[in-house]
Scaffold this motif. Sequence first.
Motif, PDB file in Angstrom:
ATOM      1  N   THR A 116      -7.495  -1.584  -4.960  1.00  0.00           N
ATOM      2  CA  THR A 116      -6.159  -1.572  -4.332  1.00  0.00           C
ATOM      3  C   THR A 116      -5.992  -0.246  -3.593  1.00  0.00           C
ATOM      4  O   THR A 116      -6.104   0.815  -4.207  1.00  0.00           O
ATOM      5  CB  THR A 116      -5.060  -1.721  -5.390  1.00  0.00           C
ATOM      6  OG1 THR A 116      -5.343  -2.894  -6.152  1.00  0.00           O
ATOM      7  CG2 THR A 116      -3.706  -1.865  -4.750  1.00  0.00           C
ATOM      8  N   GLN A 153      -8.311  -4.953   0.220  1.00  0.00           N
ATOM      9  CA  GLN A 153      -6.908  -5.332   0.417  1.00  0.00           C
ATOM     10  C   GLN A 153      -6.029  -4.101   0.232  1.00  0.00           C
ATOM     11  O   GLN A 153      -5.910  -3.582  -0.871  1.00  0.00           O
ATOM     12  CB  GLN A 153      -6.490  -6.409  -0.590  1.00  0.00           C
ATOM     13  CG  GLN A 153      -5.052  -6.881  -0.439  1.00  0.00           C
ATOM     14  CD  GLN A 153      -4.821  -7.574   0.899  1.00  0.00           C
ATOM     15  OE1 GLN A 153      -5.655  -8.310   1.379  1.00  0.00           O
ATOM     16  NE2 GLN A 153      -3.687  -7.327   1.523  1.00  0.00           N
ATOM     17  N   LYS A 161      -2.653  -1.701  -0.147  1.00  0.00           N
ATOM     18  CA  LYS A 161      -1.331  -1.831  -0.751  1.00  0.00           C
ATOM     19  C   LYS A 161      -0.450  -0.722  -0.193  1.00  0.00           C
ATOM     20  O   LYS A 161      -0.793   0.454  -0.307  1.00  0.00           O
ATOM     21  CB  LYS A 161      -1.422  -1.728  -2.267  1.00  0.00           C
ATOM     22  CG  LYS A 161      -0.078  -1.841  -2.960  1.00  0.00           C
ATOM     23  CD  LYS A 161      -0.246  -1.728  -4.463  1.00  0.00           C
ATOM     24  CE  LYS A 161       1.109  -1.817  -5.158  1.00  0.00           C
ATOM     25  NZ  LYS A 161       0.973  -1.676  -6.620  1.00  0.00           N
ATOM     26  N   SER A 186       1.975   3.826  -8.146  1.00  0.00           N
ATOM     27  CA  SER A 186       0.956   2.801  -7.895  1.00  0.00           C
ATOM     28  C   SER A 186      -0.434   3.220  -8.349  1.00  0.00           C
ATOM     29  O   SER A 186      -1.334   2.383  -8.471  1.00  0.00           O
ATOM     30  CB  SER A 186       0.920   2.448  -6.401  1.00  0.00           C
ATOM     31  OG  SER A 186       2.163   1.929  -5.978  1.00  0.00           O
TER      32      SER A 186
END
Length: 691
Positions: free
Chosen positions: A9, A40, A42, A53
């Motif tokens: 992430t 991907q 974030k 996070s």
Amino acid sequence: MKPQTRTATIPNSDAIGLIHAPIGRDAQIAASLLQEAGVQPKATTDLSSLVESLNDDVAFAVVTEEALRSADLRAISAWIEQQPSWSDLPFIILTNRGGGPERNPAAARLSEVLGNVSFVERPFHATTFISVARSAMRGRRRQYDARLRMEALDAGERRLQTALEAGRLGAWELDLASGVLTTSSTCKAIFGRRPEDPFTYKDLLSSVHPEDRERMEAAVSKTVETGADYSIEYRTIWSDGSVHWAEIRAQLYKDRSGKAIKMVGVSADITARLKAEEHQRQLNEILEEKVAERTRELERAHAAVMAEVSQRERAEEQLRQAQKMEAIGQLTGGVAHDFNNLLMAVLGNLELLRKYVGDDIRAARLIDGALQGAKRGASLTQRLLAFARRQDLRIDPVDMRALVLGMADLLKRSVGSTVLIETTVPENLPLVSADTNQIELALLNLAVNARDAMPDGGTIRIELKEAEQIAPTDELAAGSYVVLTVADHGYGMDKETLQKAIEPFFSTKELGKGTGLGLSMIHGLALQLKGDLKLESMPGKGTTAELWIPVSTSASVHTEPDDAMPADPDKVSGPKRILLVDDDILIAMSSADMLTDLGHEVVEAHSGKEALECLGSGADFDLMITDYSMPGMTGGDLAKAVRTIAPGLPILIASGYAELPPGLDLDVAKLGKPYTQDQLAQEIGKLMVAP
């Protein structure tokens, strides 16, 4: 354990830049490139969101330099400091200035705070960015792999520690180079030490019982020198003076080069176990003594029963063996009898044919060869009948001492010069009831067997002795016997071979060097004489054969009349009218031809009923010759019936067996099959001159 695949992430630098500046074109490009690289992203809106996070599942972070330039980095620095030992999160900083700390002081500050930092100077090429991102990803994956290995090692260590504690095992290591001993608390306790007490290898040696110390040090040296597992039990002396038992097991730990660097093992206190075993041993001894006493009582109480069981088992085994040999004997006798009948036809026809070949030398030679083969077959059947106890014996008083001494030269020639014969023959031996010819043949067979068992030469011992059979057995009746012993020191036989030695056609000799009938013939002869053949043998020790022959009740050696004396021609002259009875047409034809060739008139009958019809029709006969084994009416039954019709008619019964069945109380002559024309003529002559 295979590491689990984790999806990276990645924070979006454009989102983070929203807090401080408008969306930049480089941030958008970076996010797009990460998606193309299979990562991907974030997005986070501010620095606190970025910190929230961050976790172990984040692969790396991409941040623009301006987003961190004037920000408070204490929160993110604290998170970085609190990372697990395996983790070092990569940061990719998009900067506008490159170079060292003197050109870009902010970069130096970020490197110090963030730790694992890679700088990408803008404007950047897509290939450069993707390469840096993939490098960060590979580094993070290696961290994940390290985490999995560390977790596995930690779990294994916990399981090992749990197992050691559950098994009350103490772990220890001994460095071979320095002699430093490292022990667990449990290990110290096994040697009577507290967890906080120092415990060196010297302390361990001093705690070992003096009587066991040398053995313990020798075991350690052997393990170090040979690499063998270290396993030993010895006594230890605790500080309070009490004696305990320890069990130690260990293996050598080697480096990559194969060099032994330390011993790693476990120890256990087995004092309680040994005490329990000793207590159990004492209880077992008491119990065993009680069981032994009870067993002795039971043995005394059941001794008679066990003796009966043992005797019954021996009797059953002897019965099975006797039934087996009896079955083989019956089969052998039947085969020999049928073979005798076949030879009867062969010999008779060959003898007649021999008279008509004239001066044809080649034909005469062929017929003589056939006659010799047929006579050999007849000799074979005699051996088979001897085993079946159906051979024709002439039982007379025999001087065994004279027989053995008289065969000395023959025996020496038969065994050869490499074999020495030692004879022990005492004087004043009683006479025995036997057939001289068959005893001589038996002795010769035993001597040849002994010679064959000693191919490199040796000594054969032949001995005669008188023996008493006090109590009757299954083999011998009570009474006096003369024992003929033939012993060698040859190959010998094992128990299994010895049991088969007397079976017909069983031989240990090479193919073509023995018929397997020698011992079986001797055994049959011994039983027919109401004696026994006893064999003792061991592999490599030789074989001893004993032929037990019953002592004769006659006082002197019997001298047979001269059977070769010709009959009175006046009483035998002239042809005779003979009734020939035989169910086998082939034999009947052969016998009839021999009688006709002798000048007699022959009437054939192929059954007892047909013979009685011939006699009842009023026909006059001078002699009846009949086979014994015939279906419906045997030769014995026929003879009884003929005695009522023609009481004075001479009767000659021909049979392949030695003795006619018991109960045949008739005054008849007997002729053994196969017989020659001369033997037939001689028997007819005897009957014709009989008073």
